[in-house]
Each structure stands twice: as structure tokens, then as C-alpha cells.
Design an enzyme around this catalytic site. Structure first.
Site, PDB file in Angstrom:
ATOM      1  CE1 TYR A 139     147.279  74.070 -47.447  1.00 21.33           C
ATOM      2  CE2 TYR A 139     145.045  73.391 -46.918  1.00 21.33           C
ATOM      3  CZ  TYR A 139     146.397  73.130 -46.961  1.00 21.33           C
ATOM      4  OH  TYR A 139     146.867  71.912 -46.518  1.00 21.33           O
ATOM      5  CG  PHE A 429     144.998  66.640 -56.701  1.00 21.29           C
ATOM      6  CD1 PHE A 429     145.920  67.478 -56.078  1.00 21.29           C
ATOM      7  CD2 PHE A 429     143.936  67.208 -57.395  1.00 21.29           C
ATOM      8  CE1 PHE A 429     145.787  68.862 -56.165  1.00 21.29           C
ATOM      9  CE2 PHE A 429     143.800  68.592 -57.479  1.00 21.29           C
ATOM     10  CZ  PHE A 429     144.720  69.401 -56.875  1.00 21.29           C
TER      11      PHE A 429
END
Length: 429
Positions: A139, A429
Site C-alpha cells: 500500500y 476492519f
């Protein structure tokens, strides 16, 4: 496996274009299958899982890459609030359910989905994007940087030195065991109090509390009913909670060797935090306590008379952040001192690039575009790591990831940006 396609010649491979688009209701079963494939879940996709997913996903923020009729990559985002240093929250674009099927790697599918989603997030006015990275190298190229870290400890209770026969220091509070109904009543308000003081925390929806207290049980997540302990101050106010499960392990000599694994522990006062850890380390039959992911500077090890009884089992990056709006991000947080810093932010693939003048003071901060000389030059991913106060500009400079344009600028940046306690995100999450 890719979808089959007819061939006009046995030796000719027909290559179809891959369509990246928001999922429709008809797409959802195949999208869920692709998510499970990407996360190596081999069980068949159930109607119950599809119904559950459809109850909370936002179709326009749920992307799939389709090779013909088959979904081969997935991506989803949702609205989130993230607490900045000082307690203010900023709107965040939370990224999750990212997968690319092994047969379709290295085709730019994640790049296409990420670009589409981040552009929409910027247009909505989100200040940052967030994610929990399954793999570290992916990322950074999209402007994300690790902004919080997590440490897990395993406590050998037998050598920790806490004497369960000796009462804890009298701070006027008490620990009570309660049930899930009580946690659903008191937990959300307690967590909101935590969010006002703990940088790095994110909001929890009503669905989060239902899933984590067993009201909503998911096929993909087997449920074990946990124990719930709350700490009440002298006036009865709930100031902390701990959720944990225990195994049933005994030695051949009929000695208990049980482990208490913490699923969730939050506290808004030091007294509550200390009392809950003392409680967990004094449960009959429990000889080991697994802390779950905590802030790296958690009080747990030093709370023990013998801190060496707490062994680090995991230390890794946790919450990753991508700055979308430099001005709002830097103005949302507070600073440790007063000063001015000019940052040259490099963001080839996004909206955060430019030269920005930060003026920080006790009563607030301002950030404006400037043509003045930069003090530091850094990539947007490094700005993300510095924003929540966890990383050091001096260390990043030593690594060559931050360039000092003015001697001593990295040290000046640390004096402004770093926090006395490290940021922490309690949630996955």
C-alpha cells in the site's frame, strides 16, 4: 480459475478486457465468492453470508473486477471517523475486502480500483483514507503509510509477581462480571469517551457491538461466548471493560494451565486500565494471559512486579493512513509545542502534493499553501506516518525517506508532531 471462453482456433487464446465496476445485486454472490477465495476461505459461500453482506455494504463503494462473468478482484470502502491527536475526529474512507484472485495478479486491477475509490473519497470531502494491511509492501505505492503499531504480549502469570491474596491499591472502584446485554448498553458510551482522548481510534457502529457480543452471528466467524468484565468507579460510572475467552488446558499432573485471551480491553482512566489487567492476571486456574493487540507503550509489562513475565509475541504495523487533504489533516490535530514548518509533500498519484506552511500554537494550527523555502521534503506516505505522532522525522531522515532542506528541520518536526503516548487503533476492519 478464470471463466471459460470459446475459441475459434484451438491454439488461439482469447483475452477479454476486465471490467472494473460497482457491484450490482446480481453481482454480489460472485463478489462474495471472490472475497472468500482471496482470503483463502475454502467453505462455500452461503445465502446467509450474502444476505448479511448486502445488509451493510454500499454498492457504489463496493467494486469488483470482472473477467467476463466472473469476479476476479474485490474492493470495498465505507465511512469512518478517525481520531486525530488532541481528540478531534476527521472523516475517513476506510478500505477493506481487498483481494485479487491469484490467476489475475499483476494486471493493475488493484491500482484501478484504488484510484477510483480514492478519487471518490476526495470528492466526498474525506480527509484521510485508512486500512489494516494484510501485507506490508502493497500500500505504500498508493500513498498509505503505517500510522499506528500494535504489540501483543503473553504473560506468564506464575512468574509475574502479582499476589492475588494481596488486595489491589484502593482506588475506590470495582471490577464486575456482566453479560452481553450490559456491554451493549454501556460499551458504546465508554468507547465514545475513549475516542475523545485516544489518537488512532475509529468509530464503532451498532452492528460492531452486535457482532462482538454474539447477537449477530456470522457463518464465517465461529462464535464462542466470552466473559465480560467492567470496571466501575466509586460513583458507579463504567470506566473500562475487558472481553476475554478461556481455554480448558490441564497438565498430566492435574494442574491447571488455562489461558485467558483478551478480545477487547478499553479504559478511559489509568485506574480502570490497571484494575482490569490485575483482574485478568489473578483469575483462578489462568496461568497465561494473551493481551491481544495493544499500543506498543501499553502499561501492561511495567504494571507487573516482574515485567519479564510479559513476552512480546507480535509487534507489527497496524493502522495505515493515506492523507487526502493536507490542510484539514494538519489543522485537525494539536501539537506538542509552538512553531512553523514548511513541508514539500510529494504525491504523484493523488491530491496531497504541494508545499504547505504549518503554523502550530497552543490555541490551534493553520496550514496554507506557500511558495516559501521548504524545511522538509517527504512523500505523502511519510507524512501519514508522522501525522498521528508515532513516527520520528529524525529516524525517517536517517533512512533517506525524509530530506532535510534546512539543517535541524527533522528535529524541529519531531518537537511539534510527536506525542507523549503512542497512538493506538483497537479495531480490525
Amino acid at each position: 480459475m478464470t471463466a471459460a471462453h470459446p475459441h475459434t482456433q484451438p491454439t488461439t487464446r482469447v483475452r477479454t478486457s476486465i471490467d472494473v465496476r460497482p457491484v450490482s445485486e446480481a453481482d454480489l454472490p460472485d463478489w462474495v465468492r471472490a472475497v472468500n477465495t482471496g482470503f483463502l476461505r475454502s467453505s462455500p459461500t452461503s445465502d446467509a453470508e450474502i444476505a448479511d453482506r448486502s445488509s451493510y455494504i454500499v454498492p457504489s463503494r463496493t467494486l469488483g473486477a470482472f473477467d467476463g462473468a466472473r469476479c476476479v478482484a474485490t474492493f470495498r470502502s465505507f465511512a469512518q471517523e478517525l481520531t486525530a491527536v488532541g481528540g478531534r475526529t476527521v472523516p475517513a474512507n476506510a478500505v477493506t475486502n481487498v483481494s485479487v484472485t491469484a490467476t489475475h495478479r499483476r494486471r493493475g486491477l488493484l491500482t484501478r480500483m484504488m484510484a477510483q475509490d480514492l478519487a471518490a473519497a476526495k470528492d466526498r470531502g474525506d480527509v484521510v483514507a485508512t486500512l489494516i494491511a494484510a501485507e506490508y509492501p502493497i500500500y505504500g505505492r498508493y500513498g498509505f503509510g503505517p500510522a499506528t503499531w500494535a504489540t501483543e504480549w503473553s504473560v506468564d502469570v506464575t512468574r509475574a509477581g502479582l499476589d492475588p491474596r494481596r488486595p489491589a491499591p484502593d482506588e475506590g472502584g470495582r471490577v464486575d462480571l456482566v453479560d452481553g446485554d450490559e456491554i451493549r448498553k454501556t460499551g458504546p458510551e465508554l468507547h465514545e469517551r475513549l475516542r475523545r482522548v485516544q489518537p488512532g481510534t475509529v468509530d464503532r457502529s451498532e452492528r460492531w457491538w452486535q457482532v462482538n457480543t454474539g447477537v449477530l452471528r456470522l457463518d464465517r466467524s465461529p462464535w464462542t461466548e466470552p466473559f465480560y468484565a467492567v470496571y466501575r468507579a466509586a460513583d458507579g460510572t463504567v470506566e473500562g471493560l475487558a472481553v476475554y475467552v478461556c481455554d480448558e488446558t490441564w497438565s498430566d499432573a492435574k494442574q491447571p494451565l488455562n489461558t485467558a485471551s483478551v478480545k477487547n480491553l478499553i479504559a478511559v482512566t489509568p485506574a480502570a486500565e490497571r484494575a482490569l489487567w490485575r483482574y485478568l492476571c489473578s483469575i483462578d486456574w489462568v496461568t497465561k494471559v494473551k493481551s491481544g493487540p495493544r499500543a506498543p507503550d501499553d502499561v501492561l509489562p511495567l504494571l507487573l512486579p516482574d515485567p519479564r513475565a510479559a513476552t512480546v509475541t507480535t509487534h507489527a504495523d497496524w493502522l495505515w493512513v493515506r492523507i487526502l487533504d493536507v490542510v484539514q489533516a494538519l489543522e485537525a490535530r494539536t501539537y506538542e509545542g509552538t512553531g512553523t514548518l514548511v513541508l514539500e509533500v510529494v504525491d504523484p498519484a493523488g491530491p496531497a502534493g504541494g508545499r504547505w506552511r504549518l503554523e502550530a500554537a497552543a490555541d490551534g494550527a493553520s496550514c496554507t499553501p506557500t511558495t516559501g523555502r521548504a524545511d522538509l521534503t517527504l512523500d505523502v506516505r511519510e507524512l501519514a506516518s508522522l501525522w498521528l505522532g508515532d513516527e520520528s522525522a529524525v529516524r525517517l531522515s536517517a533512512l533517506g525517506r525524509v530530506q532535510e532542506e534546512r539543517a535541524g528541520a527533522a528535529r524541529s518536526a519531531d518537537a511539534l508532531l510527536r506525542t507523549s503516548r503512542r497512538p493506538w487503533c483497537p479495531d480490525m476492519f
